[in-house]
Design a protein around this motif. Structure first.
Motif, PDB file in Angstrom:
ATOM      1  N   ILE A   1     -11.661   6.265  11.481  1.00 25.26           N
ATOM      2  CA  ILE A   1     -11.415   4.829  11.647  1.00 25.26           C
ATOM      3  C   ILE A   1     -10.520   4.406  10.491  1.00 25.26           C
ATOM      4  N   MET A   2      -9.235   4.415  10.735  1.00 23.23           N
ATOM      5  CA  MET A   2      -8.272   4.176   9.662  1.00 23.23           C
ATOM      6  C   MET A   2      -7.586   2.830   9.878  1.00 23.23           C
ATOM      7  N   ALA A   3      -7.926   1.886   9.021  1.00 23.51           N
ATOM      8  CA  ALA A   3      -7.390   0.535   9.139  1.00 23.51           C
ATOM      9  C   ALA A   3      -6.079   0.435   8.357  1.00 23.51           C
ATOM     10  N   TYR A   4      -4.991   0.287   9.060  1.00 21.95           N
ATOM     11  CA  TYR A   4      -3.661   0.112   8.461  1.00 21.95           C
ATOM     12  C   TYR A   4      -3.148  -1.287   8.770  1.00 21.95           C
ATOM     13  N   ARG A   5      -2.105  -1.662   8.040  1.00 24.13           N
ATOM     14  CA  ARG A   5      -1.506  -2.977   8.252  1.00 24.13           C
ATOM     15  C   ARG A   5       0.016  -2.864   8.214  1.00 24.13           C
ATOM     16  N   MET A   6       0.624  -3.833   8.835  1.00 20.17           N
ATOM     17  CA  MET A   6       2.064  -4.006   8.702  1.00 20.17           C
ATOM     18  C   MET A   6       2.330  -4.753   7.404  1.00 20.17           C
ATOM     19  N   ASP A   7       3.472  -4.494   6.784  1.00 13.65           N
ATOM     20  CA  ASP A   7       3.852  -5.183   5.558  1.00 13.65           C
ATOM     21  C   ASP A   7       5.368  -5.307   5.532  1.00 13.65           C
ATOM     22  N   ALA A   8       5.859  -6.037   4.568  1.00 17.18           N
ATOM     23  CA  ALA A   8       7.306  -6.223   4.433  1.00 17.18           C
ATOM     24  C   ALA A   8       7.641  -6.555   2.988  1.00 17.18           C
TER      25      ALA A   8
ATOM     26  N   GLU B   1      -3.292 -12.292  11.113  1.00 17.63           N
ATOM     27  CA  GLU B   1      -4.182 -12.030  12.239  1.00 17.63           C
ATOM     28  C   GLU B   1      -3.639 -10.955  13.186  1.00 17.63           C
ATOM     29  N   ASN B   2      -2.364 -10.597  13.041  1.00 16.95           N
ATOM     30  CA  ASN B   2      -1.750  -9.618  13.941  1.00 16.95           C
ATOM     31  C   ASN B   2      -1.354  -8.316  13.242  1.00 16.95           C
ATOM     32  N   ALA B   3      -1.419  -8.298  11.918  1.00 16.97           N
ATOM     33  CA  ALA B   3      -0.819  -7.188  11.162  1.00 16.97           C
ATOM     34  C   ALA B   3      -1.638  -5.906  11.176  1.00 16.97           C
ATOM     35  N   GLY B   4      -2.941  -5.993  11.395  1.00 11.85           N
ATOM     36  CA  GLY B   4      -3.783  -4.808  11.321  1.00 11.85           C
ATOM     37  C   GLY B   4      -3.759  -3.971  12.589  1.00 11.85           C
ATOM     38  N   TYR B   5      -4.001  -2.677  12.440  1.00  8.23           N
ATOM     39  CA  TYR B   5      -4.124  -1.785  13.597  1.00  8.23           C
ATOM     40  C   TYR B   5      -4.891  -0.537  13.187  1.00  8.23           C
ATOM     41  N   HIS B   6      -5.383   0.184  14.191  1.00  5.22           N
ATOM     42  CA  HIS B   6      -6.118   1.429  13.946  1.00  5.22           C
ATOM     43  C   HIS B   6      -5.143   2.598  14.006  1.00  5.22           C
ATOM     44  N   TYR B   7      -4.965   3.213  12.865  1.00  4.43           N
ATOM     45  CA  TYR B   7      -3.965   4.268  12.692  1.00  4.43           C
ATOM     46  C   TYR B   7      -4.418   5.579  13.327  1.00  4.43           C
ATOM     47  N   ASP B   8      -3.489   6.263  13.957  1.00  7.27           N
ATOM     48  CA  ASP B   8      -3.707   7.625  14.459  1.00  7.27           C
ATOM     49  C   ASP B   8      -2.506   8.456  14.024  1.00  7.27           C
TER      50      ASP B   8
END
Length: 398
Positions: A84-91, A134-141
């Protein structure tokens, strides 16, 4: 795969970009794929990338990437182990990215894309929506939902499915396993551990679409794409050359090194069946204990990855036929050989024979052309060891 970015939170980004890329007319924007080559550390070996949005009037340039994770996140290590790997978008500013990767000796390439104004606008709107907290997170694979597949998918959407249409039925060059071994080959022990733990999922037939999970592959594949009769890549610039040794073009062939290792390891495991000298028994006990512990621990880990985690690339691993927790059951029999004349129980002999038979069956399965897992190197390592142990125990049981 992606470097740790803890610099700019999405909630703080909007004020920094409103003067340029947020409000500029689409005609003033340039969209580029930024690719950052492999690094030396294991999590950098797969490279990284980002989508750059540049306002040609103000000069503002922001690189959007999907590679943020936080070691300080509550339960991070446990969740990581469970898959369960919680990643996020960034800039952040493109130049800060360039400076960082250049300092690590990794190459930096910019590919300016020939998008029309409608495509630029669609991509910009998506990126600005995606960067919201609220949209930046996702479950990394690692293989199907990572920092490169997210970039690829955003581009594909802006282009109306041009990339997926071109690549989804085009054969790929290597499997997930081969790409992993190739990129990790500078750290042999880690490469071997990953190869042992990967199951059939890593050997599935690949398409160019799936293989574009790698930044360097996506970079290369974009060069072959045309949109409305014009090349998608309008300008291809190497901004920073690599100072590190690049990964090899092909994955190393592990069959012969692991077969040689298995044969060498089998020699001390067969010594009690060949000679009754006390020194031979001591060497056998040391080698046998080491092998049984390795086989048992490897089996426990593979079972745990299959049954307790979401690491689907490790599920259904046929290496369990060669390395299983049953190996722990032969430890008492190994230790009994320390003293001359002490017989080995039939139970120990049977467990060893079963393990040898299971390994031999796994090897025979490779005669089936559609066998789903390419684990022959590990079978070539395990089979001589189990054969030697079986021979030794069968000659010493009650």
């Amino acid at each position: 795969m992606c470097r740790i970015l803890l610099l700019v939170l999405a909630v703080c980004l909007a004020p920094a970009v409103r003067a340029g890329i947020v409000d500029a007319p689409a005609a003033n924007l340039e969209i580029s794929l930024m690719t950052y080559g492999p690094g030396d550390i294991y999590w950098e070996r797969f490279g990284h990338d980002a989508l750059e949005v540049r306002d040609t009037v103000s000069g503002e340039s922001i690189a959007f990437n999907y590679g943020v994770f936080d070691f300080d996140q509550k339960g991070f290590l446990l969740n990581f182990a469970r898959g369960i790997m919680a990643y996020r978008m960034d800039a952040e500013s493109t130049q800060s990215d360039i400076d960082f990767y250049a300092s690590e000796g990794r190459y930096v390439r910019r590919q300016r894309l020939a998008l029309d104004d409608a495509q630029k606008e669609r991509l910009r709107r998506f990126l600005l929506w995606n960067i919201r907290p609220e949209n930046a997170g996702y479950h990394y694979d690692y293989y199907v939902d990572n920092c490169t597949t997210r970039v690829r998918d955003a581009l594909d959407d802006a282009l109306g499915g041009v990339l997926s249409t071109a690549w989804i039925n085009q054969p790929g060059g290597m499997t997930f396993r081969e790409q992993t071994a190739r990129l990790m080959s500078n750290q042999p022990l880690l490469m071997l551990g990953m190869d042992l733990g990967l199951g059939p999922y890593a050997d599935q037939p690949m398409t160019a679409w799936k293989e574009s999970f790698l930044p360097m592959t996506l970079e290369d594949q974009l060069r072959s794409i045309s949109v409305d009769g014009r090349p998608l890549v309008a300008e291809d610039t190497l901004l920073v050359p690599a100072k590190l040794t690049p990964p090899p073009d092909r994955a190393p062939d592990l069959r012969w090194p692991l077969l040689a290792a298995g044969l060498l390891f089998a020699v001390p495991l067969a010594l009690p069946a060949l000679t009754r000298r006390g020194g031979a028994r001591g060497v056998f006990v040391a080698a046998g204990t080491l092998y049984a512990l390795f086989a048992g621990l490897a089996g426990l880990l593979m079972l745990a990855l299959w049954t307790l985690t979401l690491h689907r690339s490790a599920w259904g691993n046929f290496n369990l036929l060669a390395f299983s927790p049953l190996a722990f059951a032969i430890l008492p029999g190994i230790w009994r050989i320390r003293r001359a004349g002490r017989p080995i129980s039939r139970a120990t002999s049977r467990v060893t024979a079963i393990s040898f038979a299971a390994c031999a069956i796994a090897l025979l399965l490779h005669l089936w052309p559609d066998f789903p897992q390419r684990n022959l190197p590990w079978l070539l390592f395990a089979l001589p060891c189990w054969a030697a142990l079986t021979w030794t125990f069968c000659r010493r049981h009650d």
